[in-house]
Design a protein around this motif. Structure first.
Motif, PDB file in Angstrom:
ATOM      1  N   GLY A 167       0.812  -1.212   0.000  1.00 15.27           N
ATOM      2  CA  GLY A 167       0.000   0.000   0.000  1.00 15.27           C
ATOM      3  C   GLY A 167       0.846   1.262   0.000  1.00 15.27           C
ATOM      4  N   SER A 168       0.187   2.376   0.318  1.00 13.13           N
ATOM      5  CA  SER A 168       0.841   3.682   0.217  1.00 13.13           C
ATOM      6  C   SER A 168       0.638   4.463   1.510  1.00 13.13           C
ATOM      7  CB  SER A 168       0.226   4.477  -0.931  1.00 13.13           C
ATOM      8  OG  SER A 168       0.059   3.641  -2.041  1.00 13.13           O
ATOM      9  N   GLY A 169       1.470   5.479   1.692  1.00  9.86           N
ATOM     10  CA  GLY A 169       1.328   6.330   2.876  1.00  9.86           C
ATOM     11  C   GLY A 169       2.519   6.185   3.806  1.00  9.86           C
ATOM     12  N   SER A 170       2.448   6.879   4.936  1.00 14.59           N
ATOM     13  CA  SER A 170       3.605   6.927   5.826  1.00 14.59           C
ATOM     14  C   SER A 170       3.713   5.687   6.720  1.00 14.59           C
ATOM     15  CB  SER A 170       3.534   8.189   6.692  1.00 14.59           C
ATOM     16  OG  SER A 170       2.291   8.244   7.365  1.00 14.59           O
ATOM     17  N   THR A 171       2.626   4.999   7.008  1.00 15.72           N
ATOM     18  CA  THR A 171       2.697   3.803   7.865  1.00 15.72           C
ATOM     19  C   THR A 171       3.261   2.616   7.086  1.00 15.72           C
ATOM     20  OG1 THR A 171       0.698   4.675   8.892  1.00 15.72           O
ATOM     21  CG2 THR A 171       1.374   2.478   9.569  1.00 15.72           C
ATOM     22  N   VAL A 172       2.924   2.556   5.818  1.00 18.17           N
ATOM     23  CA  VAL A 172       3.418   1.460   4.965  1.00 18.17           C
ATOM     24  C   VAL A 172       4.949   1.483   4.848  1.00 18.17           C
ATOM     25  CG1 VAL A 172       3.488   0.765   2.531  1.00 18.17           C
ATOM     26  CG2 VAL A 172       1.294   1.041   3.682  1.00 18.17           C
ATOM     27  N   GLY A 180      -4.013  10.164  -1.765  1.00 16.32           N
ATOM     28  CA  GLY A 180      -4.340  10.285  -3.191  1.00 16.32           C
ATOM     29  C   GLY A 180      -4.115   9.035  -4.026  1.00 16.32           C
ATOM     30  N   CYS A 181      -3.977   7.866  -3.373  1.00 18.88           N
ATOM     31  CA  CYS A 181      -3.606   6.653  -4.139  1.00 18.88           C
ATOM     32  C   CYS A 181      -4.711   5.596  -4.143  1.00 18.88           C
ATOM     33  CB  CYS A 181      -2.345   6.046  -3.543  1.00 18.88           C
ATOM     34  SG  CYS A 181      -0.976   7.180  -3.457  1.00 18.88           S
ATOM     35  N   LEU A 182      -5.947   5.991  -3.902  1.00 16.82           N
ATOM     36  CA  LEU A 182      -6.987   5.000  -3.609  1.00 16.82           C
ATOM     37  C   LEU A 182      -7.318   4.045  -4.753  1.00 16.82           C
ATOM     38  CD1 LEU A 182     -10.133   5.990  -4.775  1.00 16.82           C
ATOM     39  CD2 LEU A 182      -9.240   7.964  -3.567  1.00 16.82           C
ATOM     40  N   ARG A 192      -4.895   7.244  15.946  1.00 17.52           N
ATOM     41  CA  ARG A 192      -5.803   8.324  15.505  1.00 17.52           C
ATOM     42  C   ARG A 192      -6.813   7.836  14.480  1.00 17.52           C
ATOM     43  NH1 ARG A 192      -1.571  12.284  13.066  1.00 17.52           N
ATOM     44  NH2 ARG A 192      -1.203  10.292  12.034  1.00 17.52           N
ATOM     45  N   LYS A 193      -6.545   6.688  13.862  1.00 15.94           N
ATOM     46  CA  LYS A 193      -7.417   6.164  12.807  1.00 15.94           C
ATOM     47  C   LYS A 193      -8.502   5.225  13.344  1.00 15.94           C
ATOM     48  CE  LYS A 193      -4.156   7.994  10.282  1.00 15.94           C
ATOM     49  NZ  LYS A 193      -3.416   7.284   9.280  1.00 15.94           N
ATOM     50  N   ASN A 194      -8.360   4.876  14.620  1.00 22.36           N
ATOM     51  CA  ASN A 194      -9.265   3.916  15.254  1.00 22.36           C
ATOM     52  C   ASN A 194     -10.553   4.638  15.650  1.00 22.36           C
ATOM     53  OD1 ASN A 194     -10.399   1.875  16.697  1.00 22.36           O
ATOM     54  ND2 ASN A 194      -8.640   1.532  18.052  1.00 22.36           N
ATOM     55  N   GLN A 242      -5.477   2.594  -7.309  1.00 23.31           N
ATOM     56  CA  GLN A 242      -4.584   1.427  -7.413  1.00 23.31           C
ATOM     57  C   GLN A 242      -4.611   0.618  -6.118  1.00 23.31           C
ATOM     58  OE1 GLN A 242      -0.670   1.979  -9.173  1.00 23.31           O
ATOM     59  NE2 GLN A 242      -1.378   3.843 -10.172  1.00 23.31           N
ATOM     60  N   GLU A 243      -4.777   1.315  -4.994  1.00 20.73           N
ATOM     61  CA  GLU A 243      -4.854   0.588  -3.717  1.00 20.73           C
ATOM     62  C   GLU A 243      -6.038  -0.378  -3.725  1.00 20.73           C
ATOM     63  OE1 GLU A 243      -2.879   3.894  -0.706  1.00 20.73           O
ATOM     64  OE2 GLU A 243      -5.042   3.807  -0.896  1.00 20.73           O
ATOM     65  N   LYS A 244      -7.179   0.098  -4.224  1.00 12.75           N
ATOM     66  CA  LYS A 244      -8.361  -0.774  -4.213  1.00 12.75           C
ATOM     67  C   LYS A 244      -8.183  -1.947  -5.167  1.00 12.75           C
ATOM     68  CE  LYS A 244     -12.479   0.958  -3.087  1.00 12.75           C
ATOM     69  NZ  LYS A 244     -13.820   1.589  -3.175  1.00 12.75           N
ATOM     70  N   ILE A 290     -11.934   4.542   5.355  1.00 14.70           N
ATOM     71  CA  ILE A 290     -11.723   5.635   4.403  1.00 14.70           C
ATOM     72  C   ILE A 290     -10.258   5.585   4.033  1.00 14.70           C
ATOM     73  CG2 ILE A 290     -11.603   8.137   4.058  1.00 14.70           C
ATOM     74  CD1 ILE A 290     -13.996   8.463   5.874  1.00 14.70           C
ATOM     75  N   LYS A 291      -9.983   5.566   2.732  1.00 15.57           N
ATOM     76  CA  LYS A 291      -8.617   5.602   2.220  1.00 15.57           C
ATOM     77  C   LYS A 291      -8.533   6.656   1.111  1.00 15.57           C
ATOM     78  CE  LYS A 291      -6.162   2.042   1.403  1.00 15.57           C
ATOM     79  NZ  LYS A 291      -5.040   2.836   1.952  1.00 15.57           N
ATOM     80  N   GLY A 292      -7.303   7.045   0.816  1.00 15.53           N
ATOM     81  CA  GLY A 292      -7.118   8.013  -0.266  1.00 15.53           C
ATOM     82  C   GLY A 292      -6.649   9.368   0.214  1.00 15.53           C
ATOM     83  N   GLY A 293      -6.365   9.466   1.536  1.00 13.64           N
ATOM     84  CA  GLY A 293      -5.822  10.724   2.058  1.00 13.64           C
ATOM     85  C   GLY A 293      -4.525  11.096   1.343  1.00 13.64           C
ATOM     86  N   ASP A 301      -1.780  -2.278   3.904  1.00  8.33           N
ATOM     87  CA  ASP A 301      -1.957  -0.864   3.564  1.00  8.33           C
ATOM     88  C   ASP A 301      -2.403  -0.082   4.792  1.00  8.33           C
ATOM     89  OD1 ASP A 301      -2.138   1.473   2.089  1.00  8.33           O
ATOM     90  OD2 ASP A 301      -3.426   0.624   0.525  1.00  8.33           O
ATOM     91  N   GLY A 302      -2.241   1.219   4.732  1.00  8.67           N
ATOM     92  CA  GLY A 302      -2.711   2.101   5.789  1.00  8.67           C
ATOM     93  C   GLY A 302      -4.158   2.490   5.547  1.00  8.67           C
ATOM     94  N   ALA A 303      -4.668   3.367   6.399  1.00  8.03           N
ATOM     95  CA  ALA A 303      -6.032   3.884   6.225  1.00  8.03           C
ATOM     96  C   ALA A 303      -6.114   5.238   6.911  1.00  8.03           C
ATOM     97  CB  ALA A 303      -7.047   2.922   6.841  1.00  8.03           C
ATOM     98  N   ASP A 304      -7.058   6.027   6.479  1.00 11.25           N
ATOM     99  CA  ASP A 304      -7.281   7.326   7.114  1.00 11.25           C
ATOM    100  C   ASP A 304      -8.219   7.188   8.307  1.00 11.25           C
ATOM    101  OD1 ASP A 304      -5.725   8.849   5.216  1.00 11.25           O
ATOM    102  OD2 ASP A 304      -7.240   8.227   3.783  1.00 11.25           O
ATOM    103  N   GLU A 305      -9.121   6.223   8.226  1.00 12.84           N
ATOM    104  CA  GLU A 305     -10.040   5.954   9.344  1.00 12.84           C
ATOM    105  C   GLU A 305     -10.569   4.531   9.206  1.00 12.84           C
ATOM    106  OE1 GLU A 305     -13.350   8.663   9.653  1.00 12.84           O
ATOM    107  OE2 GLU A 305     -13.519   8.325  11.819  1.00 12.84           O
TER     108      GLU A 305
END
Ligand SMILES: O=C(CO)[C@H](O)[C@H](O)COP(=O)(O)O
Length: 234
Positions: A29-34, A103-105, A125-127, A107-109, A98-101, A86-90
């Motif tokens: 996935g994408s983002g800072s946690t990945v 902007g990569c939703l 914070r996402k929980n 290909q992620e899906k 909710i994903k796509g914070g 992958d990470g998640a926004d919530e």
């Protein structure tokens, strides 16, 4: 390392240790946690001589795979994956995301859908109990650039709330995704009491919508790193 970064790292490492096995074809996935998940995957691949194949869900993920010396593939050569991380926004209590914070939703899906299992890695914070309680920036929706105005208007008329075109941070004008699309962030008024499935299907039926950032019924498990150094699982 700040509390939030430590929490992301803990969640990512816990998930990788619990789920990644030798021979796996992995969706990244994408983002800072990945970033922390890929770090741990590479660490384990070296230490345990794991044979892993990695399929990215974004330009960022592709770079991470290459930088960490992991085997890079794509959905053409590797259309079936064992696991997506992958990470998640919530994340709500039913594991609707909710994903796509970032902007990569889209290909992620696609990558998540190609995987037998999908595991979410996130900080505390996402929980969330219900979508919108923690994440206030709305549902990201990837749209064809020429359609963004009618799509904005239709979303607001049908579902209420505000549909905002996401602007780029270090470029004049809108953010352009890895797929050459725009993103509309739909700030909804409240979470539907009967779940998100109907809204998800209706969003996908609007001409010009390429994909939305509601991930419904696809996550097997979520790991949340907490401030006190523990990990919560759902
Ligand atoms: O969906 C995403 C990108 O499109 C990310 O997974 C999501 O935004 C979470 O990112 P982070 O791990 O940086 O909090």
């Amino acid at each position: 390392m700040s509390g939030v970064e430590a929490a992301k790292r803990l969640a990512a490492r816990t998930a990788v240790d619990a789920f990644v096995k030798n021979g796996f074809k992995l969706g990244i996935g994408s983002g800072s946690t990945v970033v922390y998940a890929v770090e741990r995957i590479a660490e384990r691949a070296r230490a345990e001589n794991l044979q892993l194949t990695c399929v990215p869900s974004s330009f960022q993920a592709r770079q991470l795979i290459i930088e960490h010396g992991l085997l890079l593939s794509d959905l053409e050569r590797t259309p079936e994956l064992d696991l997506a991380i992958d990470g998640a926004d919530e994340v709500d209590e039913k594991l609707t995301l909710i994903k796509g914070g970032g902007g990569c939703l889209l290909q992620e899906k696609i990558v998540v859908n190609a995987a037998k299992e999908f595991v979410v890695v996130a900080d505390y914070r996402k929980n969330s109990g219900a979508l919108g309680q923690q994440w206030k920036k709305g549902v990201p929706i990837e749209v064809l650039p020429l359609a963004y105005r009618p799509v904005q208007k239709e979303i607001e008329t049908r579902f209420g709330g505000t549909a905002k075109l996401r602007m780029a941070k270090a470029k004049a004008g809108p953010l352009v995704t890895d797929n050459g699309m725009f993103i509309i962030d739909w700030e909804f008024e409240e979470s539907p009491t009967d779940g998100w499935t109907k809204i998800g299907m209706e969003l996908n039926n609007i001409p010009g919508v390429v994909e939305h950032g509601l991930f419904i019924g696809c996550a097997k498990k979520a790991y949340f790193g907490n401030e006190d150094g523990t990990v919560s699982e759902r």
